[in-house]
Structures are given as structure tokens and as C-alpha cells.
Design a protein around this motif. Sequence first.
Motif, PDB file in Angstrom:
ATOM      1  N   LYS A 277       9.739   6.423   0.658  1.00  0.00           N
ATOM      2  CA  LYS A 277       9.118   4.713  -0.494  1.00  0.00           C
ATOM      3  C   LYS A 277       8.654   5.607  -1.157  1.00  0.00           C
ATOM      4  O   LYS A 277       8.391   4.954  -2.696  1.00  0.00           O
TER       5      LYS A 277
ATOM      6  N   SER B 115       1.794  -3.609   0.318  1.00  0.00           N
ATOM      7  CA  SER B 115       2.683  -2.527   0.944  1.00  0.00           C
ATOM      8  C   SER B 115       1.562  -2.253   2.143  1.00  0.00           C
ATOM      9  O   SER B 115       0.012  -2.500   2.595  1.00  0.00           O
ATOM     10  N   SER B 116       1.831  -2.576   3.596  1.00  0.00           N
ATOM     11  CA  SER B 116       1.884  -1.501   4.420  1.00  0.00           C
ATOM     12  C   SER B 116       1.461  -0.222   4.294  1.00  0.00           C
ATOM     13  O   SER B 116       0.856   0.139   5.702  1.00  0.00           O
TER      14      SER B 116
ATOM     15  N   ASN C  81       3.509   3.005   3.499  1.00  0.00           N
ATOM     16  CA  ASN C  81       4.205   3.680   3.095  1.00  0.00           C
ATOM     17  C   ASN C  81       4.692   3.728   1.201  1.00  0.00           C
ATOM     18  O   ASN C  81       4.728   4.807   0.508  1.00  0.00           O
ATOM     19  N   THR C  82       4.430   2.249   0.266  1.00  0.00           N
ATOM     20  CA  THR C  82       5.042   2.298  -0.427  1.00  0.00           C
ATOM     21  C   THR C  82       4.134   1.987  -1.002  1.00  0.00           C
ATOM     22  O   THR C  82       3.933   3.145  -2.713  1.00  0.00           O
TER      23      THR C  82
ATOM     24  N   GLN D 286       8.224  -4.420  -5.303  1.00  0.00           N
ATOM     25  CA  GLN D 286       8.687  -3.721  -3.973  1.00  0.00           C
ATOM     26  C   GLN D 286       9.709  -4.805  -3.869  1.00  0.00           C
ATOM     27  O   GLN D 286      11.462  -5.020  -3.399  1.00  0.00           O
TER      28      GLN D 286
END
Lengths: 115, 313
Positions: free
Chosen positions: B44, B71-72, B74-75, B144
Amino acid sequence: MLTDLVGVIGCVFAPAVKRGNPVAVDVKIPTVLRAQADGQASVSVDGETVGQVFDSLIAKFPGIKPNLIGDDGGMHKFVNVYVNDDDIRYLEKLETKLEAGDTVTILPAVAGGAI
Amino acid sequence: MTRYDSILDTIGNTPLVDISQLSPMPGVKIFAKLEGQNPGGSSKDRIALKMVQLAEQAEELRAGDTILEPSSGNTGIGLALVAKLRGYKLRIILPENVSVERRQLLEIFGAEVTLSPGEEGSNGAIRMAETIAAQDSSYRFLFQYGNPANPLAHYEGTGPEILKDCPEIDVFCAGLGTSGTLMGVGRYLKEHKPEVKIVAVEPPAGELVQGLRNLDDGFIPPIFDGDVLDGKTVARPRESIEGTRRLLNECGIFAGVSSGAAVYGATRYIARTMTEGTVVVLLPDGGWKYLSSGAWTDDLDTVVELATRINYW
């Protein structure tokens, strides 16, 4: 010529053999659709293709139909269907053939992933 | 080149490592692309940098702005790294049931974290971010799932790297979340080697999201185009964790749970369709953020049960 003849014979005999063997498969129902399937998580139905399994499922639970089939007669756009973990959209779609013991899993399409 | 002006210049150019010992067919080789080697720890980083660069070029981002993103983890971590160095503030909408390490990393990088209901999964985080963005136009919402910079980062970076390092590639396999990796790498590979097959692996998110009320709550990322794919496999927690353990035990690769899922999907595709050839599988992150999950240490049944409640993908 010989190949053509074999093809014709195959066409005549193969379907007769298949029709004699109705295929029972397990269908996994996702939580969100269980209210339309008497609360069951797993149902055993007959069908030689995923489309036939859908027909059997709809005959058993008519309320589930709008969640499986879209307005255009194809699969509902927010439904993913897997035969033994593989998405049928990339196999033969509703024509995907089944064998005894196969598992058909229905899952709603939602956002996932390590976003 | 091993000397850089900025940590951001170390994003990309990740190594490709032979893991053919995991192949179910002796004639099929498997190579793993180790995206955990990126500075923020995941693939990410690539899209975080690209989304910010394109927004800057379009003059949609100015110094001092606050970036908003669901985002969970990583991003969010990639964006936190980029935002810190480029002078932006960052607010991340994070499902409350992600691993504790993801939240810790976001916070030490200086992101403001707002939790969304865990039972709504990523869908809930997206909805909350959309609501906040609609109410307050001062936020810069990169989104994203719908931002063409996401697949573009992979079209311009990951895809060319793979083809250069592995010109003999027959199959590319990666996890499906936003679909950015698969869309970008998939399009690049098909343009340059049309016979390459693109295989997606996804978590059974539709089962794990407990708050799903009906099918109309479903979601397909706007950047997703099913025509790019040749196959898609669902990987459940058990198979994903088994794959993660095989990577460590048989290959010495310490990777995250979604990497184990990608390996499961690749081996399944090989067993079903291949007798010879070469598969490249993308491993999105390292194992560091999942140590608290017990993925390598606990009894498999215990970890699997936990993984149905915690978002490890």
C-alpha cells in the motif's frame, strides 16, 4: 470423418447416461440470506449445474429468488457463487457443471481486503 | 542503487523469491513478490505515494490539508508515512476489530484514528468516511476504492517489475481488496504478454461481516473490472493461516495472513489447471502486524476462531 462419427455417437449417448444420475450437492447459505431459507446454513439439493441448483433452491425457498437472480435473469450483481472455493463467474457461470459431493457457497459481495 | 534521498524513494522494487517448494506440481515454479519489504511494510506504500502525487499535480492537495481515508491499516500506514514527509495531516477511519499493531503503527506515525463498528467491516469504514467527507469539504478524500491512482501505481510499478524479473510468467495471483493490485498488474501483463492468466484470491468477507442487513449493502469497488481476471478463489481463515505457516516453515518467509491466502489460491489454481509453467504470487505485507493474532503460535482451531472476528486481511 471418423472423429465426426465419434462425436455424433458421444452426443447421442452421453446425456442419457448423465440424466440417470441426479447429483446431490451441499449449498452453503450466507447469514444475510438465511431468513429466506428457514434459517438453514446448509441445504442439500439436486442439480447437474449451478443453474439447476439455483432452480431447486428457489423451488424450495421462493423468497430467496430476488437475492440470487438479478432483473436481467443473470446472477444478482452483489452475489458471488463458488464451487469448491472457485468463483463460477470465471468458470462456466450458471452452466458450471457439478459432481456429487461438490460444495456450492453463496456469499454477498462486500468490501474486504487489507485496505 | 542503495543510497536514497528520502525513505519514499525506497518504495517499490521489491524482491522476487523462489518458493517452488510450495508447488503441488513438480513442473510448476512459484515466485513470491515480497511487498512487505516496502518502508511502511506493505504494497500500500505504492498507492499511498501515487494517490498523493496525482492529487498534488491536480492541485487538489496543499500543504496543511487533512487527508481522510477508510483503511483497515495498510493504506493508512502508507499514507501516514507519505503525509508526514509531505506536510499533510491524516485522519483514518479504521474498523475497530483490526489487529492492535495496525492501530499502534497509525498512531506512532501521527495519524488521527477514528474507529468504525467492527461488525460492519470495511463497508462500515467506507460509509463513515463518505459521510464525514460529505459533511466537511475541507477534508481531502482520496478514496482508494475509486481512485485510478491505485491501479496506476501497480500498472507503472509492480507490473513492470514482475515482468522484468520473471519474463517467463504464466500466471499472476494476488489478493482482492480494493482490486488495485490485480487491475494494475493484470492490465500491464496482459498488454505485454496477453496469454498471462490473472487469478484473484479473496476473503469470505460477506460471511464475516456480521452487520450486513441485506444484499443491497453489497459493495464492488468502482475500480474493479472483472474482465481483467481469469479466475477467483475464496480463501477462508483456516487455509489462509495454513498458507502463512507454510511460508514461514518451508520457505523462511514471515508474511501476513492475506499472503497465506494468496499462496493457498495459487496452489489451488496450479493443482486445478497446470502441469508446468511459472506462477508469481504477490505477498502484500510482512508478519509483524499479526504477531498478536497467534497466527504462528496458537492452536490452529483457536486462531481460526479468532480470525472470524478480527480483520486480518
